[in-house]
Every structure is written in C-alpha cells, then in structure tokens.
Scaffold this active site. Sequence first.
Site, PDB file in Angstrom:
ATOM      1  N   LYS A  44       0.794  -1.223   0.000  1.00  0.00           N
ATOM      2  CA  LYS A  44       0.000   0.000   0.000  1.00  0.00           C
ATOM      3  C   LYS A  44       0.831   1.281   0.000  1.00  0.00           C
ATOM      4  O   LYS A  44       0.316   2.351  -0.296  1.00  0.00           O
ATOM      5  CB  LYS A  44      -0.952  -0.006   1.195  1.00  0.00           C
ATOM      6  CG  LYS A  44      -1.947  -1.143   1.166  1.00  0.00           C
ATOM      7  CD  LYS A  44      -2.914  -0.981   0.016  1.00  0.00           C
ATOM      8  CE  LYS A  44      -4.258  -1.519   0.366  1.00  0.00           C
ATOM      9  NZ  LYS A  44      -5.294  -1.084  -0.551  1.00  0.00           N
TER      10      LYS A  44
HETATM   11  C1  LIG Z   1      -3.463  -6.920   3.904  1.00  0.00           C
HETATM   12  C2  LIG Z   1      -4.120  -6.536   2.634  1.00  0.00           C
HETATM   13  N1  LIG Z   1      -4.345  -7.491   1.709  1.00  0.00           N
HETATM   14  C3  LIG Z   1      -4.978  -7.210   0.564  1.00  0.00           C
HETATM   15  C4  LIG Z   1      -5.421  -5.939   0.261  1.00  0.00           C
HETATM   16  C5  LIG Z   1      -6.160  -5.702  -1.024  1.00  0.00           C
HETATM   17  O1  LIG Z   1      -5.483  -4.870  -1.937  1.00  0.00           O
HETATM   18  P1  LIG Z   1      -6.280  -3.876  -2.853  1.00  0.00           P
HETATM   19  O2  LIG Z   1      -6.931  -2.878  -1.953  1.00  0.00           O
HETATM   20  O3  LIG Z   1      -5.261  -3.245  -3.751  1.00  0.00           O
HETATM   21  O4  LIG Z   1      -7.297  -4.664  -3.612  1.00  0.00           O
HETATM   22  C6  LIG Z   1      -5.191  -4.912   1.194  1.00  0.00           C
HETATM   23  C7  LIG Z   1      -5.663  -3.564   0.965  1.00  0.00           C
HETATM   24  O5  LIG Z   1      -6.801  -3.199   1.081  1.00  0.00           O
HETATM   25  C8  LIG Z   1      -4.520  -5.217   2.391  1.00  0.00           C
HETATM   26  O6  LIG Z   1      -4.298  -4.277   3.319  1.00  0.00           O
END
Ligand SMILES: Cc1ncc(COP(=O)(O)O)c(C=O)c1O
Length: 325
Positions: A44
């Site tokens: 992120k």
């Molecule tokens: C630990 C974790 N896994 C997966 C995701 C999913 O990623 P995205 O928001 O880019 O779909 C996030 C973010 O929301 C996350 O913090």
Amino acid sequence: MHYVDNILETIGNTPLIRLNKITAEIDALVLAKVEYFNPGSSVKDRMALKMVEDAEADGRLKSGGTIVEGTSGNTGMGLALAAIVKGYKLICVSTDKQSKEKFDILRAVGAEVIVCPTDVAPDDPRSYYSTSKRIAEETPNAWYVNQYDNPSNAVAHYEQTGPEIWKQTDGKITHFVVGVGTGGTISGVAKYLKEQNPDIKIWGIDTYGSVFKKYHETGIFDEKEIYPYITEGIGEDILPENVDFEIIDGFEKVTDKDAAIYTRKLAREEGIFAGNSCGAAVKGVLQLKEHFGPDDVVVVLLHDSGSRYIGKMYNDDWMKEKGFF
Ligand SMILES: Cc1ncc(COP(=O)(O)O)c(C=O)c1O
C-alpha cells in the site's frame, strides 16, 4: 556514496521469490511478489504515495493540510510515511475488527486513529465509510483520500507493480493471482500485464462474506453474500470503483480457516513471514492448480508483513479460540 533522499524513495522494486514446499503439488513455476519489503511493510506504500502526489498536483491537498482516510492500517502506514516526509497531518478511521497492532503501528508514526464498529451497514453514520467522510468535511483544509474510488490507487500499480512483474519474469508470466480489497492492485497490474500480453490470466482472491465473486459471475450485487468474516484486507460489502471486473478472469474464495493456516505455513515452510491475506492468496493458488501447466509462470502477490498479525493467526491461543486447529 550511495543513499536516497528520504524513506519514500525506497518504495517499490520488491523481490520475486520462488515458492518451493508450500506449492510443491503445483505443476508450474510459482513466484511470490513479496511486498513487505516496502518501507511501510506493505504494497500500500505505492498507492498511498501516488494518491498524495496526484492530490498535491491538482490542488486537492494543500500545504499544511490534513489527510483523512478510512484504512485498515496498511494504507494508513503508507499515508503516514508520505505525511511525515511532506509535512501533513493524518487522521485514520478504521474498524474494531482490525488487529490492535495495526492501530499501535499507525499511532507510532504519528497518525490519529479513530475506531468504528465493523458490523454496521456502510451507510450507517457509525460506519467507517460515513465517519471518515464526516471528519473530512468537518476538518478545515482536509483532503479525503477514498482509496476505494480514487483512480490514483490503480494507476500506482499500472505504473510500478505491473511493469516490475513483467520485467522480473522476462515477460514469461502466464497467470497473476492476488487478493482483492479496494481492487487497486489487481486492476492496475492486470491492465499493464494484459496490454503486454492479453493471454495472461488474472485471478482475484475473495473471502466468504464478500460480494465480489458472485457479482463477477452473475452481475448481481447479492446482500445475502455479506456477513462478518475474519480474513483481513480482502473482500468487500461494496463495489469499489477501483475493481475493474471486466479485466479479471475469475474470483476464487478462500475460507477464514484456510487463510489463517496457510499464513502460518508460508512462514514455516518458506520463511516468508507475511500477513493474513497472503495465506489466502497462496491457498487460492493451490485451489486453482488445475488451471496451471508445466510451462506456466504463476505470480502471486503477497500484500503485507506478518508482524501485524502476531496476536491473531500467529498466536496458538487465538487459533484454538477460533476453532482453526
Ligand atoms: C493486507 C491486505 N491485503 C490485501 C489488500 C487488497 O489490496 P487492494 O486494496 O489493492 O485490492 C489490502 C488492501 O486493502 C490489504 O491491506
């Protein structure tokens, strides 16, 4: 001398690591894009910085301003790093489902954290969606990030994560598998990879209790699919604008129990001490094994670090309490 000017310049260029024992039953090369090598310990950081820079560029975020976001922690950490280096205040609004460690980490890097109840509808004034919007409206010189619908989220992955994976696999990637929350990672990476080779298959990993899989397969937003679940970071009870359903070939659901067990296995069998959604993603790859052949190169993206889950799936008492042993 070899140094960078600040912590933000260390974001990206994470390693691609072959999985060995945990995916032994799969007849393909399986590579993990391990995103906890970013300075905020998650993927992120990439989109947080991109969203801040784009908001600065078009005047939504002004000097001395306050950044407000509804975040489960990882986006908050990325925003915190950007806020520190660039001189902004940060307010993070989250839910009581998240690990306490995540809040402590955010407070450690100077963010104000507000915790809201999980089990209320998104349009309920107590929900973290409504609360973050309200705080942004009430705070002078504030900018509400909205990672769910902010296009800079997916653009960060189109500009960085996708090209890195293409280069690291020498263009040989055949399948990309990744957990889906806001959709930024899957949509940005998928757009870039499909532009290079439209035959690359894109699989999203979803949870039981989330609307994505059914919506992708039927076009129906089914409220009966929504119920509380344990896996953190993936699955939603809304349809974020950052999920580009057209570009995704399929969704696979993984249970809370399997996600927890495979998170632990990743650490013990591969030495990759990763977060909860990473266990879900790897178990998803195993569930999809019939789709892969011996010449295939499967890349699974691992979102974050295990350090945020010490009190949960890495804790034996917690596992017992949840009935996962
Ligand atoms: C630990 C974790 N896994 C997966 C995701 C999913 O990623 P995205 O928001 O880019 O779909 C996030 C973010 O929301 C996350 O913090």
